[in-house]
Design a protein around this motif. Structure first.
Motif, PDB file in Angstrom:
ATOM      1  N   UNK A  31       0.835  -1.214   0.000  1.00  0.00           N
ATOM      2  CA  UNK A  31       0.000   0.000   0.000  1.00  0.00           C
ATOM      3  C   UNK A  31       0.865   1.259   0.000  1.00  0.00           C
ATOM      4  N   UNK A  32       0.422   2.253  -0.792  1.00  0.00           N
ATOM      5  CA  UNK A  32       1.091   3.549  -0.832  1.00  0.00           C
ATOM      6  C   UNK A  32       0.589   4.416   0.317  1.00  0.00           C
ATOM      7  N   UNK A  33       1.490   5.185   0.874  1.00  0.00           N
ATOM      8  CA  UNK A  33       1.125   6.130   1.935  1.00  0.00           C
ATOM      9  C   UNK A  33       1.274   7.579   1.496  1.00  0.00           C
ATOM     10  N   UNK A  34       2.073   7.851   0.474  1.00  0.00           N
ATOM     11  CA  UNK A  34       2.215   9.206  -0.056  1.00  0.00           C
ATOM     12  C   UNK A  34       2.688   9.118  -1.498  1.00  0.00           C
ATOM     13  N   UNK A  35       2.531  10.236  -2.223  1.00  0.00           N
ATOM     14  CA  UNK A  35       2.976  10.347  -3.611  1.00  0.00           C
ATOM     15  C   UNK A  35       2.435   9.212  -4.476  1.00  0.00           C
ATOM     16  N   UNK A  36       1.117   9.126  -4.585  1.00  0.00           N
ATOM     17  CA  UNK A  36       0.503   8.124  -5.446  1.00  0.00           C
ATOM     18  C   UNK A  36      -0.695   8.745  -6.153  1.00  0.00           C
ATOM     19  N   UNK A  37      -1.094   8.147  -7.263  1.00  0.00           N
ATOM     20  CA  UNK A  37      -2.215   8.599  -8.084  1.00  0.00           C
ATOM     21  C   UNK A  37      -3.124   7.419  -8.353  1.00  0.00           C
ATOM     22  N   UNK A  38      -4.423   7.614  -8.188  1.00  0.00           N
ATOM     23  CA  UNK A  38      -5.403   6.559  -8.429  1.00  0.00           C
ATOM     24  C   UNK A  38      -5.768   6.570  -9.909  1.00  0.00           C
ATOM     25  N   UNK A  39      -5.594   5.440 -10.579  1.00  0.00           N
ATOM     26  CA  UNK A  39      -5.881   5.296 -12.001  1.00  0.00           C
ATOM     27  C   UNK A  39      -6.882   4.167 -12.168  1.00  0.00           C
ATOM     28  N   UNK A  40      -7.973   4.421 -12.877  1.00  0.00           N
ATOM     29  CA  UNK A  40      -8.996   3.408 -13.089  1.00  0.00           C
ATOM     30  C   UNK A  40      -8.588   2.407 -14.153  1.00  0.00           C
ATOM     31  N   UNK A  41      -9.145   1.191 -14.017  1.00  0.00           N
ATOM     32  CA  UNK A  41      -8.869   0.161 -15.010  1.00  0.00           C
ATOM     33  C   UNK A  41      -9.478   0.497 -16.372  1.00  0.00           C
ATOM     34  N   UNK A  42     -10.501   1.376 -16.392  1.00  0.00           N
ATOM     35  CA  UNK A  42     -11.077   1.767 -17.674  1.00  0.00           C
ATOM     36  C   UNK A  42     -10.051   2.482 -18.534  1.00  0.00           C
TER      37      UNK A  42
END
Length: 338
Positions: A31-42
């Protein structure tokens, strides 16, 4: 000296619970705790977007609000060239992830607003829910000693993050959602869209050996006037009918030579394709004939001649000799009485 090995992945692989697949990828999820971006599978598993377009969309989502994402700005930070980045941006624009529009500010300046939507389908769905009327709710009971607390309403889907490029402070980006229940129509065709067929090469109306000989000589002589226009025999055979069509329309050879050799691109990689394009697009119309240039004849107006009245000898206009109108009116009562 031994080759260094990464034992961290091997140790993490042994700690994974359950049986591991015999083939294919094995995910080690931390699991990320900082500096991450959520990207959808679509987007990550889009069936028609290219890998470059998907990667560029992920890169744009990770940038902060207001970051320049023009073609030159992205090419300065990425290893891909401007043509590849421009094609990827057109793909994202065709599928609704990106929109570019020119807007005039109150001070008269024209800027390009680039709006990026991380989930276009959710934006349309949220707009439809906001426009639908709320269902009527029954009135609460009056006599209830211990009313149960109402269930929390489901939170409305939030609008996706938007990135505005070249924006001025105090000016919000334009709304990119289409009208209610309207299907999404891409503004720019995808790069894989079929291109319209090219116009055919001009052909002479009456090919003669003299026209073919003159056209072949003109094409073979072009390299004396422009060193880049070195044509093969096969190219000359293909382009000779088009030059013959120009000569058939009374075009001077010097005019054809100037049209084909003037303002050549540097460097010129395909001389035959350039000459084919110019001979097809710049083909002049046939010269008009003498009858076409003659002034149109004015229509002749029939003039009624003058006649002399047999009774009072007064002049009047009539096609045939006889009496004037006054004499006819004067004789009419007398004839009627007789």
């Amino acid at each position: 000296m031994d080759t260094p090995q990464n034992t961290a992945l091997t140790r993490a692989l042994t700690e994974l619970p359950g049986p591991l697949p015999a083939r294919g990828v094995i995910h080690i999820v931390i699991p990320h705790t900082d500096r991450f971006t959520v990207v959808g599978n679509h987007l990550a598993q889009h069936p028609t977007l290219s890998t470059t377009a998907v990667g560029l969309a992920v890169r744009i989502q990770s940038l902060p609000q207001g970051t320049e994402i023009g073609i030159k700005a992205l090419a300065a930070r990425l290893s891909e060239g401007e043509k590849l980045i421009a094609a990827a941006l057109r793909e994202l624009e065709a599928h609704g992830y990106l929109r570019r529009a020119r807007t005039r500010l109150p001070n008269g300046r024209i800027v390009t607003r680039t709006v990026f939507c991380n989930q276009p389908t959710a934006l349309l769905r949220a707009r439809v829910v906001a426009q639908s009327p709320a269902p009527p709710q029954p009135p609460p009971p009056v006599q209830d000693p211990a009313p149960e607390p109402p269930a929390p309403e489901p939170a409305a889907p939030q609008a996706p993050a938007l990135t505005d490029v070249q924006h001025e402070e105090g000016h919000a980006p334009q709304d990119i959602a289409p009208p209610h229940n309207a299907p999404f129509v891409p503004l720019v065709p995808p790069p894989t869209a079929p291109k319209p067929p090219r116009p055919p090469l001009p052909q002479p109306g009456e090919p003669t050996p003299e026209l073919e000989r003159a056209a072949t000589a003109l094409l073979s002589d072009l390299r004396r006037h422009a060193r880049q226009l070195v044509l093969s025999e096969n190219d000359i055979r293909q382009l000779a009918p088009a030059v013959a069509a120009w000569l058939e329309r009374d075009t001077h050879p010097d005019t054809i030579r100037h049209t084909l050799t003037n303002d050549l691109p540097q460097p010129l990689r395909h001389p035959a394709k350039l000459l084919k394009h110019r001979l097809t697009v710049l083909l002049p119309p046939p010269l008009p004939g003498a009858d076409d240039l003659a002034a149109p004849a004015r229509p002749r107006i029939a003039v009624t001649p003058f006649q002399t009245c047999d009774g009072c000898e007064r002049a009047f206009r009539a096609p045939t000799p006889g009496h004037c109108r006054d004499c006819r009116n004067a004789h009419s009562p007398a004839q009627a009485a007789a």
